[in-house]
Motif scaffolding. Structure first.
Motif, mmCIF file in Angstrom:
data_model
loop_
_atom_site.group_PDB
_atom_site.id
_atom_site.type_symbol
_atom_site.label_atom_id
_atom_site.label_comp_id
_atom_site.label_asym_id
_atom_site.label_seq_id
_atom_site.Cartn_x
_atom_site.Cartn_y
_atom_site.Cartn_z
ATOM 1 N N GLY A 83 -1.603 -1.122 -4.181
ATOM 2 C CA GLY A 83 -2.680 -0.141 -4.221
ATOM 3 C C GLY A 83 -2.267 1.167 -3.586
ATOM 4 O O GLY A 83 -1.318 1.212 -2.794
ATOM 5 N N VAL A 84 -2.998 2.214 -3.942
ATOM 6 C CA VAL A 84 -2.756 3.545 -3.395
ATOM 7 C C VAL A 84 -3.820 3.829 -2.342
ATOM 8 O O VAL A 84 -5.000 3.543 -2.563
ATOM 9 C CB VAL A 84 -2.801 4.595 -4.524
ATOM 10 C CG1 VAL A 84 -2.689 6.006 -3.959
ATOM 11 C CG2 VAL A 84 -1.674 4.330 -5.523
ATOM 12 N N VAL A 85 -3.402 4.361 -1.200
ATOM 13 C CA VAL A 85 -4.353 4.724 -0.137
ATOM 14 C C VAL A 85 -4.206 6.216 0.161
ATOM 15 O O VAL A 85 -3.107 6.768 0.114
ATOM 16 C CB VAL A 85 -4.128 3.905 1.155
ATOM 17 C CG1 VAL A 85 -4.597 2.474 0.969
ATOM 18 C CG2 VAL A 85 -2.680 3.964 1.595
ATOM 19 N N GLY A 86 -5.345 6.842 0.496
ATOM 20 C CA GLY A 86 -5.344 8.278 0.679
ATOM 21 C C GLY A 86 -4.802 8.737 2.021
ATOM 22 O O GLY A 86 -4.527 9.931 2.203
ATOM 23 N N SER A 87 -4.658 7.810 2.960
ATOM 24 C CA SER A 87 -4.244 8.215 4.302
ATOM 25 C C SER A 87 -3.749 6.993 5.062
ATOM 26 O O SER A 87 -4.008 5.849 4.665
ATOM 27 C CB SER A 87 -5.432 8.814 5.061
ATOM 28 O OG SER A 87 -6.406 7.813 5.291
ATOM 29 N N ALA A 128 -6.708 4.950 5.986
ATOM 30 C CA ALA A 128 -7.196 4.073 4.914
ATOM 31 C C ALA A 128 -6.310 2.830 4.828
ATOM 32 O O ALA A 128 -6.803 1.721 4.573
ATOM 33 C CB ALA A 128 -7.207 4.822 3.585
ATOM 34 N N LEU A 187 0.866 -1.181 0.000
ATOM 35 C CA LEU A 187 0.000 0.000 0.000
ATOM 36 C C LEU A 187 0.904 1.233 0.000
ATOM 37 O O LEU A 187 1.829 1.330 0.813
ATOM 38 C CB LEU A 187 -0.891 0.002 1.252
ATOM 39 C CG LEU A 187 -1.797 -1.228 1.427
ATOM 40 C CD1 LEU A 187 -2.520 -1.168 2.788
ATOM 41 C CD2 LEU A 187 -2.820 -1.317 0.290
ATOM 42 N N HIS A 200 1.101 5.510 0.001
ATOM 43 C CA HIS A 200 0.357 6.734 0.278
ATOM 44 C C HIS A 200 0.178 7.538 -1.010
ATOM 45 O O HIS A 200 1.095 7.623 -1.839
ATOM 46 C CB HIS A 200 1.099 7.569 1.326
ATOM 47 C CG HIS A 200 0.275 8.702 1.848
ATOM 48 N ND1 HIS A 200 0.068 9.870 1.139
ATOM 49 C CD2 HIS A 200 -0.427 8.837 3.000
ATOM 50 C CE1 HIS A 200 -0.719 10.678 1.842
ATOM 51 N NE2 HIS A 200 -1.033 10.072 2.978
ATOM 52 N N ALA A 201 -1.008 8.139 -1.148
ATOM 53 C CA ALA A 201 -1.356 8.860 -2.384
ATOM 54 C C ALA A 201 -0.354 9.963 -2.728
ATOM 55 O O ALA A 201 -0.115 10.235 -3.918
ATOM 56 C CB ALA A 201 -2.766 9.455 -2.252
#
Lengths: 438, 438
Positions: A343-347, A350, A287, A289-290
């Motif tokens: 995957g990219v997570v916004g926070s 998340a 994962l 961070h965005a």
């Protein structure tokens, strides 16, 4: 003590009131379990010196009788090849002089570890003068159900013996001839060192029924440890009335925080995925961070691909060259191969939510230089191991200094994470007074 | 951290790939379990100050709203009396101002105990500089299934809250109205203290089905603790896929060795049997060394009978006045009444063998002044507690100084013997590096 037994009205020879859970049985697996129980009483009280001598004798015997073991193993390998077994699995089955030497060394290493039995976990004198000690004791009879590798046979026998437990070994049918030879060698050596050979016994692998019998042998088998694929573990966990220690399934996550040192992050991600992809502490999901979607994400994906990894990406990641779009299943898959869901997570929240929903609670790592992000991830992620700026590959008994490991528990009861010798024991309270009453 | 979530490709709002074990459910019990899970995340990270404030608020509220609780309890008592429930059971069901005060004090006592969450069980720095800590963490969601007494509702809620666990309370239907009132009071107080009230929830007791649902809620419920009669415990242990901590059945033995101080022995036997016969640590079988058959045996039997005990004797003992001949079943019976099975054994080994065959492995005591006999009994008897020259009644969390007790485990996995706050936790490994790879 040399008590006469002649006056006894009730004693061990009176079998009439034996309870159901210890009725003599003609089921061959239960006969083995009852022999293990009988042998366990002596083993539980054996001194460390006796146990270590037996472990060294077992190591010596494996090398002295290497020819017999390798010949038996050749049978299993031949059968596997004839059955068209994939070479990777045949390789795990195959023994060699080097592998036998490693097995022998493993037994000697266990002999070198402290004896967990008798360790006082806590103790003290109560206000009324009673002396209380909580002391480590063996479980009694342990059953191991495991797949493929015959080296597990010697490893498990050694760890159980040192922790004072009689063990019932139920390996895979593909390794049946090898396991029989190894167990014969180990039993002979144990007997030569003065132990009851029934402290180590092989359970026939010719049918699934022997596993089912072990699973239902509550009262005869104290603990059941499945070690193998997710299917084996699930079926044992769901069907067993014997207490189970669940091991091994690892859908491990690495989260690269926006405050990560990107060079460290790149090295850890590559190590966690590619160092040994077939094991349970390898990373299966990354994962990011965005804030790093335009910088670190393309860099890490390219480096992974360079290392031979197939990247299964969420929409953002799948826009990069060579990335396979991830399906819903990818987030829940323990690949055990050079595949990685990204995957990219916004926070960070998340990321934590994603881990909570998809992780098998084995090992999760955060990469960050931000102290409060690290603290938050460690507090919120409830897995057997949470790592900060370190590879998930460190969730390992050897790496953490336990000296021996019988598996990695992913359950919350009893033991969690890598299990060494102390995790193979229970405790009892010993309370000593001088006629104390309430 | 105040991360934007707008850039996230996958985040908490994407429910598509949630795994089966956390699928949203419409089963009312699973809805409660899922709410408990959601509340457990916050509780796991709550500070000791917050938890202790909630416990004191709960204690205050129980006293402030005593009228409401006692009125609800009067309903249950009336119903029980109409149903012809025996007075002993009605008495266990009945609350009073004094009993409410004791419940409130119990909550305050738990507030006064150290917080087990966050305790570092072991830790150190590895050769490669990795820092490793094994830290206590809550289980997550605990389910309690228990009988009769409504005070268990407050006790269990308090112990679970302090150990950071959300709890699902499934009491008996006979106490349903009382339990509903108590839980309402506790939830309101928890909310007033800033906790999510779903950390304490009552599971409907209107059918057996709610117990079955809890037993099969693996992945939603982390640990299931049955507390009650042998039948309840057996059915939970055998049918549950959720990990269980087995509690409470005590077929406890007292063995009077030939080297016993007979005055101490007499006092301990009487205390172990008669101090509180209805509890699990009361003695149910007395074994007397054959050398004492003509001296101590008649003396102890007469003293027991004097105290109102019915003695069920083996042939030697049954020759004494007023003794009922024991049947085979007597040796396996947990009477929980003023009954005692009494037998003569020819040796300490015969006593140990008898204990191995008949004990529920709860508590066994030896009376002896012979150091080697004591050592042998302690080593050979594998029960949760082994007592030397002390009453079996000391196997109790309060007596051993734990401050609170949620039950007495008779299984070997996880916790054995009286369970206090630390036994209501799991652990996790926290491993901190600086970009460490293997």
């Amino acid at each position: 003590m040399s008590d006469a037994t002649t006056d006894a009205s009730i004693d061990a020879s009176t079998d009439a009131s034996i309870d159901a859970s210890t009725d003599a049985s003609t089921d061959p697996v239960l006969v083995l379990a009852d022999r293990a129980r009988a042998a366990s009483h002596g083993l539980a009280q054996a001194t460390r010196a006796t146990k270590d001598a037996a472990l060294h004798a077992m190591a010596d015997a494996l090398l002295e009788r290497a020819g017999q073991v390798l010949e038996a193993n050749a049978d299993d390998v031949r059968r596997a090849e004839q059955d068209g077994t994939p070479e990777g699995i045949v390789d795990r089955l195959r023994l060699s002089t080097e592998r036998l030497e490693a097995m022998a060394q493993g037994l000697r290493d266990v002999a070198g570890l402290p004896d967990p039995v008798g360790e006082v976990v806590r103790g003290g004198t109560l206000a009324n003068g009673l002396e209380m000690r909580q002391v480590r004791v063996p479980f009694g009879v342990v059953a191991m159900v495991y797949e493929a590798r015959p080296n597990v046979t010697a490893d498990a026998a050694g760890i159980c013996l040192k922790s004072g437990n009689a063990v019932l070994l139920r390996g895979s049918s593909s390794a049946a001839v090898s396991n029989a030879a190894i167990v014969e060698v180990l039993r002979d050596a144990a007997a030569g060192a003065g132990l009851d050979p029934d402290v180590v016994q092989l359970v026939p692998a010719d049918s699934r029924e022997s596993v089912t019998t072990l699973m239902r042998a509550r009262g005869r088998v104290d603990v059941l440890i499945p070690r193998g694929g997710a299917g084996l573990i699930r079926s044992v966990v769901e069907g067993s009335t014997v207490p189970v220690i669940e091991t091994g399934v690892g859908n491990c996550h690495v989260y690269v925080d926006r405050a990560a040192d990107l060079d460290k992050a790149l090295a850890v991600v590559l190590n966690a995925k590619t160092h040994r992809p077939s094991v349970c502490n390898a990373a299966e999901t990354l994962l990011v961070h965005a804030d790093l979607a335009d910088t670190f994400l393309p860099r890490v994906v390219a480096a992974l691909q360079e290392a031979g990894v197939t990247v299964h990406g969420d929409p953002t990641t799948a826009a990069l060259p060579g990335v396979v779009p991830a399906t819903d299943d990818d987030w829940d898959t323990e690949y055990l191969t050079l595949d990685l869901a990204v995957g990219v997570v916004g926070s960070i929240d998340a990321a934590i939510d994603h881990v909570r929903r998809h992780s098998s609670a084995h090992s999760e790592a955060i990469l960050t230089e931000d102290q409060s992000a690290a603290r938050r991830f460690v507090a919120a992620v409830d897995s057997a191991a949470v790592l900060v700026n370190a590879s998930t590959r460190f969730t390992d008994g050897g790496e953490l200094g336990f000296g021996a490991e019988i598996g990695i528990s992913t359950q919350k009861l009893h033991a969690r994470g890598p299990m060494g010798l102390p995790e193979m024991t229970s405790t009892k309270y010993v309370v000593t007074g001088d006629g104390h009453v309430r």
